[in-house]
Design a protein around this motif. Structure first.
Motif, PDB file in Angstrom:
ATOM      1  N   ARG A 245     -70.053 -53.647 -11.778  1.00 27.06           N
ATOM      2  CA  ARG A 245     -68.980 -54.504 -11.719  1.00 27.06           C
ATOM      3  C   ARG A 245     -67.545 -53.733 -11.593  1.00 27.06           C
ATOM      4  O   ARG A 245     -67.630 -52.463 -12.223  1.00 27.06           O
ATOM      5  N   GLN A 247     -64.300 -52.400 -13.131  1.00 28.41           N
ATOM      6  CA  GLN A 247     -63.676 -52.101 -14.414  1.00 28.41           C
ATOM      7  C   GLN A 247     -62.478 -51.163 -14.440  1.00 28.41           C
ATOM      8  O   GLN A 247     -62.950 -50.094 -14.496  1.00 28.41           O
ATOM      9  N   ARG A 262     -61.340 -56.749 -15.357  1.00 25.04           N
ATOM     10  CA  ARG A 262     -62.702 -56.552 -14.778  1.00 25.04           C
ATOM     11  C   ARG A 262     -62.880 -57.649 -13.627  1.00 25.04           C
ATOM     12  O   ARG A 262     -62.588 -58.802 -13.774  1.00 25.04           O
ATOM     13  N   ASP A 263     -62.920 -57.172 -12.594  1.00 22.72           N
ATOM     14  CA  ASP A 263     -63.413 -57.936 -11.250  1.00 22.72           C
ATOM     15  C   ASP A 263     -62.067 -58.780 -11.219  1.00 22.72           C
ATOM     16  O   ASP A 263     -61.890 -59.860 -10.753  1.00 22.72           O
ATOM     17  N   ASN A 369     -68.600 -52.073 -23.411  1.00 22.37           N
ATOM     18  CA  ASN A 369     -68.445 -52.784 -22.133  1.00 22.37           C
ATOM     19  C   ASN A 369     -67.857 -51.996 -21.112  1.00 22.37           C
ATOM     20  O   ASN A 369     -67.465 -52.228 -20.112  1.00 22.37           O
ATOM     21  N   SER A 370     -68.238 -50.539 -21.342  1.00 17.90           N
ATOM     22  CA  SER A 370     -67.873 -49.773 -20.212  1.00 17.90           C
ATOM     23  C   SER A 370     -69.056 -48.830 -19.866  1.00 17.90           C
ATOM     24  O   SER A 370     -70.010 -48.720 -20.374  1.00 17.90           O
ATOM     25  N   ASP A 374     -66.580 -46.113 -15.071  1.00 19.27           N
ATOM     26  CA  ASP A 374     -65.157 -46.666 -15.035  1.00 19.27           C
ATOM     27  C   ASP A 374     -63.881 -46.013 -14.907  1.00 19.27           C
ATOM     28  O   ASP A 374     -63.804 -44.797 -15.526  1.00 19.27           O
TER      29      ASP A 374
END
Length: 408
Positions: A245, A247, A262-263, A369-370, A374
């Protein structure tokens, strides 16, 4: 006294001896292929047909720069019946596999550099007649070859900012030859161009970040490519990775906050503490290149004095090779937390955390969440823009500058 006739006969006799000696030496010489298309005639005039199977060993007898990847045996007009490969001297066997049709053989594993090997092969033609060939050769040495350490690894999932980056263990003199034997393509159809940072690093990226969800394929065909005078590549492989995704997180030094997108959707706005006025944080687009649940940070390793030595910095993610991280901070002043207020670090971006990296903190959330690859963008810092080769940060070059650094 020697007469002219006697002298002439002696000269002719010497010439005949030399011819016989030459023929004897030729008959004993080894070679990497078997010549099987000739007829031999005996003194009685009878004819015996030799085997039509022709064996070719890719590494020629006596060669000293043989490939560690492509060495093998092939036969035409016949089938291989036996192939033995050993390490010359020790006799250690090298395992290999014959193809289903019997036409080829290759080692199971990549050969070692700078090692002498021996191959002996036999084959039979359709009539059952045998042909043989052998070769003793040495693979290319470490001093006469180069290898590129690359990232990302095969099968990984990375962020949209992840470049393909090679670091070569030798100085590359012929950049065009090396770059032209590495191709990087994306299922997104984005154009991908290489850029040289000096003579030992080559990065590839598209003009914009990779498209989320795309598959990237890197074909390395450097085996036998002369990268410098007498120095040859030894790598031949295909690597694929997936772009996850999208980010992109933006740190605003003016407000001491980081916005995580994100997105295209904002996930969170987190309070941070950037570099202090004495130790400012770089501006620019930076890519997460490493992740550590906990790591040691010592100021002496980044050219400072003894300002700090923290053995267990939690949730640390590298942004530059010179030592800029985004990481958790548990040693802050609890009575006056700096996050969202002021910069207090030595150039890193800090998030509130707890010792041991176990708490449900902002630092842990961002770490979890990384992805490597990124993007973290820093803006409004009084510092300069990060150098494009300080980490995986080539996005700080305009596309025209990037393509100007291509040798292809």
């Amino acid at each position: 006294m020697t007469t002219p006739d006697i002298a002439a006969r002696r000269v002719l006799g010497a010439i005949a001896a030399l011819v016989v000696g030459t023929l004897t030496l030729s008959a004993c010489g080894g070679n990497a292929s078997a010549d099987s298309d000739t007829n031999s005639k005996g003194g009685g005039g009878t004819s015996t047909k030799t085997s039509t199977a022709k064996i070719v060993i890719s590494a020629k007898d006596g060669s000293t720069n043989a490939s560690i990847n492509a060495t093998g045996v092939q036969v035409s007009d016949g089938r291989l019946t036996d192939v033995k490969m050993t390490v010359a001297g020790s006799g250690q066997a090298v395992e290999g596999v014959v193809s289903a049709n019997g036409a080829s053989w290759k080692p199971k594993e990549q050969l070692e550099r700078g090692t002498k090997y021996q191959i002996s092969a036999t084959a039979k033609d359709a009539g059952g007649k045998t042909s043989a060939a052998n070769s003793i050769f040495t693979t290319v040495s470490s001093s006469n070859s180069f290898i590129g350490t690359y990232t990302p690894d095969n099968g990984t999932t990375v962020g949209v900012g992840m470049p393909v980056s090679f670091t070569f263990d030798k100085v590359i003199g012929d950049k065009k030859a090396v770059q032209s034997h590495i191709t990087v393509t994306s299922s997104s159809g984005q154009q991908v161009v290489g850029h040289w940072f000096g003579a030992q690093r080559l990065d590839f990226r598209p003009q914009e970040y990779w498209k989320a969800g795309s598959k990237v394929t890197m074909k390395i065909d450097l085996d036998g490519v002369e990268g410098a005078n007498g120095v040859y590549g030894v790598q031949k492989k295909t690597v694929t990775f997936t772009v996850g995704r999208s980010q992109v997180s933006t740190v605003d030094v003016n407000t001491q906050t980081m916005t995580v997108v994100r997105d295209g959707q904002t996930l969170k706005s987190l309070p941070i503490s950037s570099g202090s006025p004495e130790h400012t944080t770089y501006n620019g687009q930076m890519v997460i290149s490493e992740k550590f649940t906990q790591t040691r940070m010592n100021s002496r390793t980044v050219g400072l004095g003894g300002e700090y030595d923290i053995p267990d910095v939690p949730h640390a993610m590298r942004l530059t090779s010179s030592g800029t991280f985004i990481h958790g901070n548990y040693w802050y002043n609890k009575a006056n937390p700096p996050f969202g207020q002021t910069g207090t670090s030595h150039g890193c971006v800090g998030l509130p955390d707890v010792q041991g990296a176990q708490g449900a903190t902002n630092a842990k959330w961002f770490y979890d969440n990384s992805l490597i690859g990124d993007v973290v963008i820093v803006k409004n810092s009084p510092d300069k823009t990060v150098a494009p080769d300080n980490g995986l940060n080539g996005w700080n070059l305009a596309w025209s500058e990037w393509t100007a650094g291509s040798a292809a």
